[in-house]
Design a protein around this motif. Sequence first.
Motif, PDB file in Angstrom:
ATOM      1  N   GLN A 105       0.842  -1.201   0.000  1.00 17.71           N
ATOM      2  CA  GLN A 105       0.000   0.000   0.000  1.00 17.71           C
ATOM      3  C   GLN A 105       0.876   1.250   0.000  1.00 17.71           C
ATOM      4  OE1 GLN A 105      -2.556   0.944   3.554  1.00 17.71           O
ATOM      5  NE2 GLN A 105      -4.171   0.590   2.054  1.00 17.71           N
ATOM      6  N   VAL A 106       0.460   2.266  -0.748  1.00 16.11           N
ATOM      7  CA  VAL A 106       1.238   3.507  -0.780  1.00 16.11           C
ATOM      8  C   VAL A 106       1.204   4.173   0.579  1.00 16.11           C
ATOM      9  CG1 VAL A 106       0.846   3.877  -3.243  1.00 16.11           C
ATOM     10  CG2 VAL A 106      -0.716   4.915  -1.573  1.00 16.11           C
ATOM     11  N   ALA A 107       2.232   4.964   0.857  1.00 17.61           N
ATOM     12  CA  ALA A 107       2.316   5.696   2.114  1.00 17.61           C
ATOM     13  C   ALA A 107       1.291   6.827   2.120  1.00 17.61           C
ATOM     14  CB  ALA A 107       3.725   6.262   2.295  1.00 17.61           C
ATOM     15  N   PRO A 108       0.873   7.283   3.299  1.00 16.01           N
ATOM     16  CA  PRO A 108      -0.153   8.340   3.338  1.00 16.01           C
ATOM     17  C   PRO A 108       0.275   9.625   2.643  1.00 16.01           C
ATOM     18  CG  PRO A 108       0.800   7.932   5.518  1.00 16.01           C
ATOM     19  CD  PRO A 108       1.245   6.816   4.642  1.00 16.01           C
ATOM     20  N   GLU A 109       1.567   9.966   2.734  1.00 15.43           N
ATOM     21  CA  GLU A 109       2.007  11.182   2.054  1.00 15.43           C
ATOM     22  C   GLU A 109       2.018  11.001   0.531  1.00 15.43           C
ATOM     23  OE1 GLU A 109       5.925   9.192   3.441  1.00 15.43           O
ATOM     24  OE2 GLU A 109       3.806   9.294   4.032  1.00 15.43           O
ATOM     25  N   GLN A 110       2.223   9.765   0.072  1.00 16.66           N
ATOM     26  CA  GLN A 110       2.105   9.501  -1.362  1.00 16.66           C
ATOM     27  C   GLN A 110       0.665   9.701  -1.833  1.00 16.66           C
ATOM     28  OE1 GLN A 110       4.149   5.508  -1.122  1.00 16.66           O
ATOM     29  NE2 GLN A 110       4.735   6.092  -3.193  1.00 16.66           N
ATOM     30  N   ALA A 111      -0.279   9.202  -1.059  1.00 10.36           N
ATOM     31  CA  ALA A 111      -1.683   9.361  -1.424  1.00 10.36           C
ATOM     32  C   ALA A 111      -2.046  10.831  -1.535  1.00 10.36           C
ATOM     33  CB  ALA A 111      -2.575   8.654  -0.396  1.00 10.36           C
ATOM     34  N   ALA A 112      -1.641  11.619  -0.541  1.00 16.73           N
ATOM     35  CA  ALA A 112      -1.917  13.058  -0.581  1.00 16.73           C
ATOM     36  C   ALA A 112      -1.250  13.704  -1.795  1.00 16.73           C
ATOM     37  CB  ALA A 112      -1.439  13.711   0.705  1.00 16.73           C
ATOM     38  N   PHE A 113      -0.050  13.264  -2.111  1.00 10.81           N
ATOM     39  CA  PHE A 113       0.694  13.817  -3.249  1.00 10.81           C
ATOM     40  C   PHE A 113      -0.001  13.480  -4.560  1.00 10.81           C
ATOM     41  CE2 PHE A 113       4.798  13.689  -5.875  1.00 10.81           C
ATOM     42  CZ  PHE A 113       4.831  15.068  -6.032  1.00 10.81           C
ATOM     43  N   LEU A 114      -0.534  12.258  -4.686  1.00 12.24           N
ATOM     44  CA  LEU A 114      -1.239  11.865  -5.909  1.00 12.24           C
ATOM     45  C   LEU A 114      -2.492  12.708  -6.116  1.00 12.24           C
ATOM     46  CD1 LEU A 114      -0.897   7.987  -5.680  1.00 12.24           C
ATOM     47  CD2 LEU A 114       0.196   9.466  -7.372  1.00 12.24           C
ATOM     48  N   THR A 115      -3.231  12.954  -5.047  1.00 13.38           N
ATOM     49  CA  THR A 115      -4.408  13.821  -5.172  1.00 13.38           C
ATOM     50  C   THR A 115      -3.991  15.228  -5.572  1.00 13.38           C
ATOM     51  OG1 THR A 115      -5.579  12.534  -3.485  1.00 13.38           O
ATOM     52  CG2 THR A 115      -6.441  14.726  -3.971  1.00 13.38           C
ATOM     53  N   PHE A 116      -2.947  15.735  -4.943  1.00 13.56           N
ATOM     54  CA  PHE A 116      -2.445  17.079  -5.241  1.00 13.56           C
ATOM     55  C   PHE A 116      -2.041  17.202  -6.702  1.00 13.56           C
ATOM     56  CE2 PHE A 116       0.948  20.214  -5.510  1.00 13.56           C
ATOM     57  CZ  PHE A 116       0.448  21.281  -4.780  1.00 13.56           C
ATOM     58  N   LEU A 117      -1.272  16.240  -7.196  1.00 12.73           N
ATOM     59  CA  LEU A 117      -0.826  16.282  -8.589  1.00 12.73           C
ATOM     60  C   LEU A 117      -2.000  16.204  -9.559  1.00 12.73           C
ATOM     61  CD1 LEU A 117       2.283  13.900  -8.589  1.00 12.73           C
ATOM     62  CD2 LEU A 117       2.292  16.372  -8.972  1.00 12.73           C
ATOM     63  N   THR A 118      -2.935  15.319  -9.262  1.00 12.26           N
ATOM     64  CA  THR A 118      -4.077  15.135 -10.153  1.00 12.26           C
ATOM     65  C   THR A 118      -4.907  16.407 -10.255  1.00 12.26           C
ATOM     66  OG1 THR A 118      -4.112  12.809  -9.468  1.00 12.26           O
ATOM     67  CG2 THR A 118      -6.016  13.619 -10.665  1.00 12.26           C
ATOM     68  N   ARG A 119      -5.121  17.066  -9.112  1.00 12.06           N
ATOM     69  CA  ARG A 119      -5.853  18.332  -9.123  1.00 12.06           C
ATOM     70  C   ARG A 119      -5.044  19.429  -9.824  1.00 12.06           C
ATOM     71  NH1 ARG A 119      -7.901  17.958  -2.872  1.00 12.06           N
ATOM     72  NH2 ARG A 119      -9.822  16.785  -3.275  1.00 12.06           N
ATOM     73  N   LEU A 120      -3.759  19.483  -9.551  1.00 13.84           N
ATOM     74  CA  LEU A 120      -2.908  20.510 -10.136  1.00 13.84           C
ATOM     75  C   LEU A 120      -2.924  20.451 -11.659  1.00 13.84           C
ATOM     76  CD1 LEU A 120      -0.724  22.727  -9.505  1.00 13.84           C
ATOM     77  CD2 LEU A 120       0.968  20.885  -9.662  1.00 13.84           C
ATOM     78  N   LEU A 121      -2.937  19.238 -12.198  1.00 15.80           N
ATOM     79  CA  LEU A 121      -2.875  19.047 -13.640  1.00 15.80           C
ATOM     80  C   LEU A 121      -4.252  19.072 -14.309  1.00 15.80           C
ATOM     81  CD1 LEU A 121      -0.233  16.174 -13.697  1.00 15.80           C
ATOM     82  CD2 LEU A 121       0.140  18.547 -14.379  1.00 15.80           C
ATOM     83  N   GLY A 122      -5.324  19.127 -13.513  1.00  9.95           N
ATOM     84  CA  GLY A 122      -6.659  19.087 -14.100  1.00  9.95           C
ATOM     85  C   GLY A 122      -6.931  17.799 -14.846  1.00  9.95           C
TER      86      GLY A 122
END
Length: 217
Positions: free
Chosen positions: A45-62
């Motif tokens: 399972q990905v680390a919690p900070e990775q999960a937050a980072f994936l959401t951040f990147l996905t939103r940032l890139l639209g």
Amino acid sequence: MSLKSLSLTDELHAYLVAHGSPPDEIVRDLAEETRAVLPDEAGMQVAPEQAAFLTFLTRLLGVRQAVEVGTFTGLSSLAIARGLADGGRLTCFDISEEYTSVARRYWERAGVADRVELRIGPAADGLHELPRERYLDFAFIDADKVGYPVYWSELVPRMRPGGLIVVDNVLRGGRVIAPQNADDRAIAAFNDEVLADVRVDVVMLPVADGLTLARVR
């Protein structure tokens, strides 16, 4: 000032997670269930900070069109799905009905199930069947390590210019320096392949077990 990334103690890691989009109840419950039900596999399972980072990147890139290779119990897919733009879609590839049955429940609970399509079967075959045009905004690779070169070769030609591929476990606990098994050797060779690929701009980050971010030109 530091010339290299910090090594994280447990206390410092907890501080980092708490100060950067800390996990909500759904993420905490998913992580706890994974550890309880699949203790021997929970390290996938990905680390919690990775999960937050994936959401951040996905939103940032639209991001509107995303692919995930390797879903496990669904934390990374949940994170990506939460960050998708309106009308966005995530296609997930995995071979396990058992693991992804957990993921399905949490997608439903989080209200993102309508954004996620799960395809069970070999990812190489599934990726090969995707449309040939350059339409993907985002891809996340976190599956069997020896398969990374195949997944990469299928994904890069399908990424739009400026699209982002994120690859997990590129440091292998530090063993890429002195590989100890087939997976270590596969990732070390894959990292060299990505570095030499003129189709992408690449940065490798020491997040969790190492993340490569590759922007497709």
